[in-house]
Design a protein around this motif. Structure first.
Motif, PDB file in Angstrom:
ATOM      1  N   UNK A   7       0.849  -1.197   0.000  1.00  0.00           N
ATOM      2  CA  UNK A   7       0.000   0.000   0.000  1.00  0.00           C
ATOM      3  C   UNK A   7       0.888   1.251   0.000  1.00  0.00           C
ATOM      4  N   UNK A   8       2.177   1.041   0.062  1.00  0.00           N
ATOM      5  CA  UNK A   8       3.168   2.113   0.179  1.00  0.00           C
ATOM      6  C   UNK A   8       3.553   2.645  -1.199  1.00  0.00           C
ATOM      7  N   UNK A   9       3.122   3.862  -1.514  1.00  0.00           N
ATOM      8  CA  UNK A   9       3.404   4.437  -2.827  1.00  0.00           C
ATOM      9  C   UNK A   9       4.835   4.971  -2.945  1.00  0.00           C
ATOM     10  N   UNK A  10       5.647   4.731  -1.936  1.00  0.00           N
ATOM     11  CA  UNK A  10       7.066   5.074  -2.018  1.00  0.00           C
ATOM     12  C   UNK A  10       7.934   3.816  -2.060  1.00  0.00           C
ATOM     13  N   UNK A  11       7.316   2.662  -2.168  1.00  0.00           N
ATOM     14  CA  UNK A  11       8.064   1.399  -2.143  1.00  0.00           C
ATOM     15  C   UNK A  11       8.541   0.997  -3.538  1.00  0.00           C
ATOM     16  N   UNK A  12       9.557   0.151  -3.576  1.00  0.00           N
ATOM     17  CA  UNK A  12      10.045  -0.387  -4.842  1.00  0.00           C
ATOM     18  C   UNK A  12       8.964  -1.209  -5.537  1.00  0.00           C
ATOM     19  N   UNK A  14       5.711  -0.683  -5.505  1.00  0.00           N
ATOM     20  CA  UNK A  14       4.805   0.255  -6.179  1.00  0.00           C
ATOM     21  C   UNK A  14       5.452   0.819  -7.451  1.00  0.00           C
ATOM     22  N   UNK A  15       6.724   1.169  -7.371  1.00  0.00           N
ATOM     23  CA  UNK A  15       7.395   1.715  -8.553  1.00  0.00           C
ATOM     24  C   UNK A  15       7.500   0.672  -9.667  1.00  0.00           C
ATOM     25  N   UNK A  16       7.657  -0.589  -9.308  1.00  0.00           N
ATOM     26  CA  UNK A  16       7.625  -1.655 -10.310  1.00  0.00           C
ATOM     27  C   UNK A  16       6.243  -1.732 -10.970  1.00  0.00           C
ATOM     28  N   UNK A  17       5.193  -1.581 -10.163  1.00  0.00           N
ATOM     29  CA  UNK A  17       3.829  -1.573 -10.715  1.00  0.00           C
ATOM     30  C   UNK A  17       3.667  -0.421 -11.709  1.00  0.00           C
ATOM     31  N   UNK A  18       4.173   0.745 -11.357  1.00  0.00           N
ATOM     32  CA  UNK A  18       4.070   1.901 -12.253  1.00  0.00           C
ATOM     33  C   UNK A  18       4.818   1.676 -13.561  1.00  0.00           C
ATOM     34  N   UNK A  19       5.983   1.043 -13.502  1.00  0.00           N
ATOM     35  CA  UNK A  19       6.746   0.757 -14.726  1.00  0.00           C
ATOM     36  C   UNK A  19       5.937  -0.129 -15.671  1.00  0.00           C
ATOM     37  N   UNK A  20       5.311  -1.159 -15.119  1.00  0.00           N
ATOM     38  CA  UNK A  20       4.506  -2.065 -15.945  1.00  0.00           C
ATOM     39  C   UNK A  20       3.314  -1.311 -16.524  1.00  0.00           C
ATOM     40  N   UNK A  21       2.609  -0.583 -15.694  1.00  0.00           N
ATOM     41  CA  UNK A  21       1.430   0.156 -16.147  1.00  0.00           C
ATOM     42  C   UNK A  21       1.796   1.195 -17.200  1.00  0.00           C
ATOM     43  N   UNK A  22       2.906   1.885 -17.009  1.00  0.00           N
ATOM     44  CA  UNK A  22       3.347   2.881 -17.985  1.00  0.00           C
ATOM     45  C   UNK A  22       3.621   2.223 -19.340  1.00  0.00           C
ATOM     46  N   UNK A  23       4.294   1.094 -19.319  1.00  0.00           N
ATOM     47  CA  UNK A  23       4.601   0.393 -20.572  1.00  0.00           C
ATOM     48  C   UNK A  23       3.328  -0.094 -21.267  1.00  0.00           C
ATOM     49  N   UNK A  24       2.456  -0.751 -20.511  1.00  0.00           N
ATOM     50  CA  UNK A  24       1.266  -1.366 -21.107  1.00  0.00           C
ATOM     51  C   UNK A  24       0.208  -0.336 -21.473  1.00  0.00           C
ATOM     52  N   UNK A  25      -0.176   0.498 -20.530  1.00  0.00           N
ATOM     53  CA  UNK A  25      -1.285   1.409 -20.784  1.00  0.00           C
ATOM     54  C   UNK A  25      -0.875   2.668 -21.550  1.00  0.00           C
ATOM     55  N   UNK A  26       0.209   3.301 -21.134  1.00  0.00           N
ATOM     56  CA  UNK A  26       0.598   4.566 -21.761  1.00  0.00           C
ATOM     57  C   UNK A  26       1.287   4.319 -23.104  1.00  0.00           C
ATOM     58  N   UNK A  41      -4.957  10.079  -4.730  1.00  0.00           N
ATOM     59  CA  UNK A  41      -5.746   9.540  -3.618  1.00  0.00           C
ATOM     60  C   UNK A  41      -6.068   8.073  -3.889  1.00  0.00           C
ATOM     61  N   UNK A  42      -6.493   7.756  -5.120  1.00  0.00           N
ATOM     62  CA  UNK A  42      -6.760   6.358  -5.465  1.00  0.00           C
ATOM     63  C   UNK A  42      -5.500   5.519  -5.388  1.00  0.00           C
ATOM     64  N   UNK A  43      -4.394   6.050  -5.865  1.00  0.00           N
ATOM     65  CA  UNK A  43      -3.126   5.311  -5.804  1.00  0.00           C
ATOM     66  C   UNK A  43      -2.768   4.982  -4.355  1.00  0.00           C
ATOM     67  N   UNK A  44      -2.874   5.973  -3.479  1.00  0.00           N
ATOM     68  CA  UNK A  44      -2.504   5.781  -2.077  1.00  0.00           C
ATOM     69  C   UNK A  44      -3.508   4.920  -1.322  1.00  0.00           C
ATOM     70  N   UNK A  45      -4.743   4.875  -1.795  1.00  0.00           N
ATOM     71  CA  UNK A  45      -5.789   4.098  -1.121  1.00  0.00           C
ATOM     72  C   UNK A  45      -5.874   2.657  -1.616  1.00  0.00           C
ATOM     73  N   UNK A  46      -5.132   2.323  -2.649  1.00  0.00           N
ATOM     74  CA  UNK A  46      -5.204   0.998  -3.262  1.00  0.00           C
ATOM     75  C   UNK A  46      -4.190   0.027  -2.680  1.00  0.00           C
ATOM     76  N   UNK A  47      -4.484  -1.253  -2.870  1.00  0.00           N
ATOM     77  CA  UNK A  47      -3.538  -2.320  -2.587  1.00  0.00           C
ATOM     78  C   UNK A  47      -2.958  -2.713  -3.939  1.00  0.00           C
ATOM     79  N   UNK A  48      -1.640  -2.687  -4.059  1.00  0.00           N
ATOM     80  CA  UNK A  48      -0.959  -2.960  -5.317  1.00  0.00           C
ATOM     81  C   UNK A  48      -0.290  -4.328  -5.247  1.00  0.00           C
TER      82      UNK A  48
END
Length: 147
Positions: A7-12, A14-26, A41-48
């Motif tokens: 749930x930590x948006x400063x964790x490695x 979470x950053x790995x999740x963002x890399x995947x999402x950026x590649x696939x979606x963006x 707010x949604x990012x911080x409130x979510x379980x990744x």
């Protein structure tokens, strides 16, 4: 294979999740970055959830609980293109379902891209409502109720 949850948006993780999402979606699907990661707010409130194999992040999904804590929205399911059709998405989704049952959610909902609705149907999700467009991509609402 290992699935890590944060749930930590400063964790490695979470950053790995963002890399995947950026590649696939963006990059692959052309979703504007602001839409993909625009709501902090949604990012911080979510379980990744992030699936790792051979030390590399391969896929991700997030779960956003409603305020009532009885239902949750499944979002941002993504696997790197080169890692698709290897069972990673199924493993990731099974982990999300186990987590959801342990969390006593009664209902899970999601917005499935039309090409992915068969994937979610195999986990007991049923289509609800009409086809709609989200970020320029056709989607259908889907829902799973737990007994």
């Amino acid at each position: 294979m290992e699935i890590k949850i944060t749930r930590d948006t400063m964790s490695d993780i979470y950053f790995d999740a963002l890399k995947i999402r950026n590649q696939v979606f963006v990059k692959e699907q052309g979703v504007p970055y602001e839409l993909e990661v625009g709501n902090s707010v949604e990012e911080a409130s979510s379980v990744h959830f992030v699936l790792y194999d051979d030390g590399k992040a391969r896929g991700t999904v997030r779960l956003l609980a409603d305020m009532n804590k009885h239902s949750a929205l499944v979002q941002r399911m993504a696997v790197f293109a080169e890692d698709r059709h290897k069972g990673y998405a199924k493993s990731l989704f099974n982990e999300l379902l186990l987590f959801s049952e342990k969390s006593y959610f009664t209902t899970l909902t999601l917005h499935a891209q039309l090409s992915a609705r068969g994937f979610y149907a195999q986990f007991g999700f049923e289509e609800v409502g009409e086809i709609f467009e989200e970020a320029g991509i056709q989607h259908i609402g889907m829902e799973k109720k737990f007994n």
